[in-house]
Design a protein around this motif. Structure first.
Motif, mmCIF file in Angstrom:
data_model
loop_
_atom_site.group_PDB
_atom_site.id
_atom_site.type_symbol
_atom_site.label_atom_id
_atom_site.label_comp_id
_atom_site.label_asym_id
_atom_site.label_seq_id
_atom_site.Cartn_x
_atom_site.Cartn_y
_atom_site.Cartn_z
ATOM 1 N N VAL A 91 96.477 1.933 57.681
ATOM 2 C CA VAL A 91 97.959 2.724 57.824
ATOM 3 C C VAL A 91 96.530 4.470 58.178
ATOM 4 O O VAL A 91 95.601 4.676 56.950
ATOM 5 C CB VAL A 91 98.425 3.234 56.628
ATOM 6 C CG1 VAL A 91 99.601 4.192 56.531
ATOM 7 C CG2 VAL A 91 99.073 2.014 56.240
ATOM 8 N N GLU A 92 97.200 5.817 58.381
ATOM 9 C CA GLU A 92 96.422 5.932 58.998
ATOM 10 C C GLU A 92 97.736 7.431 58.593
ATOM 11 O O GLU A 92 98.688 7.461 58.360
ATOM 12 C CB GLU A 92 96.584 6.742 60.528
ATOM 13 C CG GLU A 92 95.687 8.125 60.920
ATOM 14 C CD GLU A 92 95.285 8.348 61.958
ATOM 15 O OE1 GLU A 92 95.793 9.542 62.458
ATOM 16 O OE2 GLU A 92 95.749 6.856 62.837
ATOM 17 N N THR A 93 96.938 8.427 57.699
ATOM 18 C CA THR A 93 97.752 9.783 56.511
ATOM 19 C C THR A 93 97.773 10.414 58.054
ATOM 20 O O THR A 93 96.864 10.883 58.538
ATOM 21 C CB THR A 93 96.246 10.061 56.134
ATOM 22 O OG1 THR A 93 96.367 8.942 54.902
ATOM 23 C CG2 THR A 93 97.356 10.909 55.434
ATOM 24 N N LYS A 97 98.048 13.804 59.657
ATOM 25 C CA LYS A 97 97.767 15.184 59.035
ATOM 26 C C LYS A 97 99.075 16.083 58.635
ATOM 27 O O LYS A 97 100.175 15.956 59.635
ATOM 28 C CB LYS A 97 97.403 15.894 60.058
ATOM 29 C CG LYS A 97 96.157 15.214 60.164
ATOM 30 C CD LYS A 97 94.932 15.510 61.645
ATOM 31 C CE LYS A 97 94.153 14.611 61.959
ATOM 32 N NZ LYS A 97 93.048 14.885 62.945
ATOM 33 N N GLU A 98 98.967 17.332 58.323
ATOM 34 C CA GLU A 98 100.530 18.498 57.778
ATOM 35 C C GLU A 98 100.545 18.945 59.074
ATOM 36 O O GLU A 98 102.237 18.388 59.205
ATOM 37 C CB GLU A 98 99.610 19.435 56.793
ATOM 38 C CG GLU A 98 101.492 20.132 56.481
ATOM 39 C CD GLU A 98 102.527 19.588 55.378
ATOM 40 O OE1 GLU A 98 103.568 19.547 55.546
ATOM 41 O OE2 GLU A 98 102.366 18.761 54.901
ATOM 42 N N THR A 151 98.075 -3.595 52.978
ATOM 43 C CA THR A 151 97.295 -2.665 52.813
ATOM 44 C C THR A 151 95.878 -2.672 52.074
ATOM 45 O O THR A 151 95.183 -2.529 52.112
ATOM 46 C CB THR A 151 97.972 -0.836 52.475
ATOM 47 O OG1 THR A 151 98.642 -1.225 51.727
ATOM 48 C CG2 THR A 151 98.948 -1.150 54.317
#
Length: 96
Positions: A72-74, A76-77, A65
């Motif tokens: 890497v995609e964060t 969403k809550e 990374t």
């Protein structure tokens, strides 16, 4: 010279990818050995090696990374909450 740098970068990425695949395979083998073993002492030794392999795999992942080889995609809550609810529902169905 630019072509050489791109080729070297590609080779580095391929090398890291191969290492990551190998680490994942090692984790799978250790998990299978633990699942199929009956000796507590032997299981403890293999479990120690499994934990070390998990750490090694994560180190390779972080290196990839950092170099931009593994995107890497964060989440969403909202996505995290949806997955939580899905797992809660599945667990409820299993326990009922």
């Amino acid at each position: 010279m630019s072509e050489f740098k791109e080729l070297a970068k590609l080779n580095e990425k391929e090398g890291f990818t191969d290492i990551l695949i190998l680490e994942k395979h090692i984790l799978s083998v250790y998990a299978t050995v633990i699942e199929e073993s009956t000796s507590e002492g032997f299981r403890a030794v293999v479990n120690k090696h499994l934990n070390e392999a998990v750490s090694d795999q994560f180190s390779v992942f972080l290196q990839m990374t950092d170099r931009g080889f593994y995107k890497v995609e964060t989440a969403k809550e909202e996505q995290v909450q949806q997955v939580r609810e899905s797992y809660k529902q599945t667990l409820k169905e299993i326990n009922d």
